[in-house]
Enzyme design. Structure first.
Site, PDB file in Angstrom:
ATOM      1  N   CYS A   1     -12.711   7.527 -21.306  1.00 30.62           N
ATOM      2  CA  CYS A   1     -13.586   8.586 -20.752  1.00 30.62           C
ATOM      3  C   CYS A   1     -13.036   9.970 -20.537  1.00 30.62           C
ATOM      4  CB  CYS A   1     -14.348   8.159 -19.412  1.00 30.62           C
ATOM      5  SG  CYS A   1     -13.035   7.435 -18.212  1.00 30.62           S
TER       6      CYS A   1
ATOM      7  N   TYR B   1       0.670  -1.232  -0.012  1.00 36.39           N
ATOM      8  CA  TYR B   1       0.103   0.066  -0.082  1.00 36.39           C
ATOM      9  C   TYR B   1       0.789   1.364  -0.070  1.00 36.39           C
ATOM     10  CZ  TYR B   1      -4.353  -2.550  -0.256  1.00 36.39           C
ATOM     11  OH  TYR B   1      -5.206  -3.224  -0.382  1.00 36.39           O
TER      12      TYR B   1
ATOM     13  N   GLY C   1     -16.327   4.378 -16.772  1.00 35.40           N
ATOM     14  CA  GLY C   1     -15.233   3.663 -16.536  1.00 35.40           C
ATOM     15  C   GLY C   1     -15.480   2.406 -16.009  1.00 35.40           C
TER      16      GLY C   1
ATOM     17  N   HIS D   1     -14.837   2.177  -1.739  1.00 28.79           N
ATOM     18  CA  HIS D   1     -13.688   1.118  -1.450  1.00 28.79           C
ATOM     19  C   HIS D   1     -12.703   1.647  -0.462  1.00 28.79           C
ATOM     20  CE1 HIS D   1     -14.750  -1.607  -5.106  1.00 28.79           C
ATOM     21  NE2 HIS D   1     -15.739  -1.544  -4.195  1.00 28.79           N
TER      22      HIS D   1
ATOM     23  N   GLN E   1     -15.746   3.958  -7.067  1.00 25.83           N
ATOM     24  CA  GLN E   1     -14.875   2.630  -6.599  1.00 25.83           C
ATOM     25  C   GLN E   1     -13.484   2.597  -6.627  1.00 25.83           C
ATOM     26  OE1 GLN E   1     -17.218   0.713  -9.930  1.00 25.83           O
ATOM     27  NE2 GLN E   1     -16.716  -1.172  -8.510  1.00 25.83           N
TER      28      GLN E   1
ATOM     29  N   ASP F   1      -7.820   6.066  -5.094  1.00 22.98           N
ATOM     30  CA  ASP F   1      -6.700   7.090  -5.492  1.00 22.98           C
ATOM     31  C   ASP F   1      -7.185   8.585  -5.035  1.00 22.98           C
ATOM     32  OD1 ASP F   1      -8.584   8.022  -7.731  1.00 22.98           O
ATOM     33  OD2 ASP F   1      -7.687   6.540  -8.730  1.00 22.98           O
TER      34      ASP F   1
ATOM     35  N   CYS G   1      -1.057   4.137  15.428  1.00 23.46           N
ATOM     36  CA  CYS G   1      -1.805   5.289  15.667  1.00 23.46           C
ATOM     37  C   CYS G   1      -1.028   6.353  16.458  1.00 23.46           C
ATOM     38  CB  CYS G   1      -2.908   4.817  16.703  1.00 23.46           C
ATOM     39  SG  CYS G   1      -4.522   5.826  16.871  1.00 23.46           S
TER      40      CYS G   1
ATOM     41  N   ASN H   1     -17.533   4.158 -21.249  1.00 18.87           N
ATOM     42  CA  ASN H   1     -16.722   3.185 -21.247  1.00 18.87           C
ATOM     43  C   ASN H   1     -15.938   2.978 -22.295  1.00 18.87           C
ATOM     44  OD1 ASN H   1     -15.224   1.496 -19.323  1.00 18.87           O
ATOM     45  ND2 ASN H   1     -16.811  -0.217 -19.744  1.00 18.87           N
TER      46      ASN H   1
HETATM   47 ZN    ZN Z   1      -6.008   4.027  17.783  1.00 17.33          ZN
END
Ligand code: ZN
Length: 297
Positions: A287, A71, A243, A149, A120, A123, A194, A269
């Site tokens: 698109c 990620y 898309g 998402h 969806q 980004d 965190c 699309n």
């Molecule tokens: Zn936390």
């Protein structure tokens, strides 16, 4: 009831102009012109790994270091590197401009409330496309974007569930250890937590030091905002599917719902997919070319 969808721009514009409640559903094709790869298309190192291993809770519990490195790269690709909103993002963003609304969608029921954009994509390029608007317009438009998402810009604490959203122009650092990018196993304590790298056991600011996870929807997890989306769809009389194939979930369900209530569906699309024949309008091509041209923005 099957017929050929129209690609008549004037007819589409007339239908858009009379629509009271417009919803846009966007998929990967919206960001393709920005160079954002789909997970499956992600290159290099990640080819060796099963996508399930980097996009599931099980995978994260087993190999948090691997998942975070995956990620981290996606986040750099989306935010820090070359990816910029393309003409399709800007065309959709322009639908938040009151002057544009007055011209192309003057029948909108809530004139101060732009069309709802359900995306969806993780980004957050749709948000970045709003960057040049005045603060007030941008804020109103941001509230009308639902990221089904999740977003690569947000993290969630696995202990206290706190969600942190980074600014795209100045994203908060995740963890120094991730910047090494050599695929080595990072100890749990050095993964994003965190309160950040500097967390020293204080809960003074409500940060618990727990392990963070990317706030994106993984395999087997329920997409966000589904209740709100279902309610909003009930009022929608014009759905723009951008898309994404109108055959696959969720586009297929959304379109059927809108059609059932007498609304119209327009598909933008790259290529045809089965299910398009139920749409009222169909505009084929990238698109980033079709949207600005057909919307006339
Ligand atoms: Zn936390």
């Amino acid at each position: 009831m099957s017929s050929t969808p129209s690609s008549d721009v004037a007819a589409f514009r007339a239908a858009l102009a009379s629509s009271k409640n417009i919803i846009v559903l966007a998929g990967a094709g919206l960001s393709a012109g920005s160079g954002i790869k789909t997970f499956r298309g992600a290159g290099g190192f990640w080819h060796q790994h099963d996508i399930q291993a980097v996009a599931s809770t099980e995978g994260f519990n087993e190999h948090p270091s691997l998942v975070w490195q995956f990620y981290y790269e996606r986040r750099e690709e989306c935010v820090l590197l070359e990816a910029k909103p393309n003409r399709a993002h800007h065309a959709l963003a322009s639908l938040s401009d009151p002057l544009v609304i007055a011209r192309v969608a003057p029948s909108l029921e809530a004139v101060n409330s732009p069309p709802l954009l359900i995306t969806q994509n993780i980004d957050s390029l749709s948000q970045r496309a709003l960057g040049d608007f005045p603060e007030e317009v941008r804020k109103a438009a941001e509230e009308r974007i639902l990221e089904m998402h999740g977003s690569i810009l947000t993290t969630r604490c696995t202990s206290c569930q706190h969600i942190h959203r980074s600014s795209p122009s100045n994203p908060s650092p995740l963890a120094a250890a991730l910047a090494k990018r050599d695929g080595s196993d990072i100890p749990l304590a050095e993964l994003p937590r965190c309160g950040g790298d500097g967390w020293a056991g204080s809960n003074r600011y409500g940060r618990c030091g727990g392990l963070l996870r990317p706030n994106v929807i993984w395999f087997g997890e329920v997409p966000e905002h589904m209740g709100e989306i279902a309610r909003k769809l009930n009022w929608c009389d014009m759905l723009l599917v951008v898309g994404t194939s109108s055959l696959v979930h969720p586009a297929a369900g959304f379109a059927a719902n809108v059609k059932k209530r007498g609304g119209k569906v327009a598909v933008f699309n790259l290529e045809r997919s089965r299910g398009d024949e139920d749409a009222d309008f169909l505009f084929l091509g990238p698109c980033e070319e079709t949207l600005p041209q057909v919307l006339g923005v």
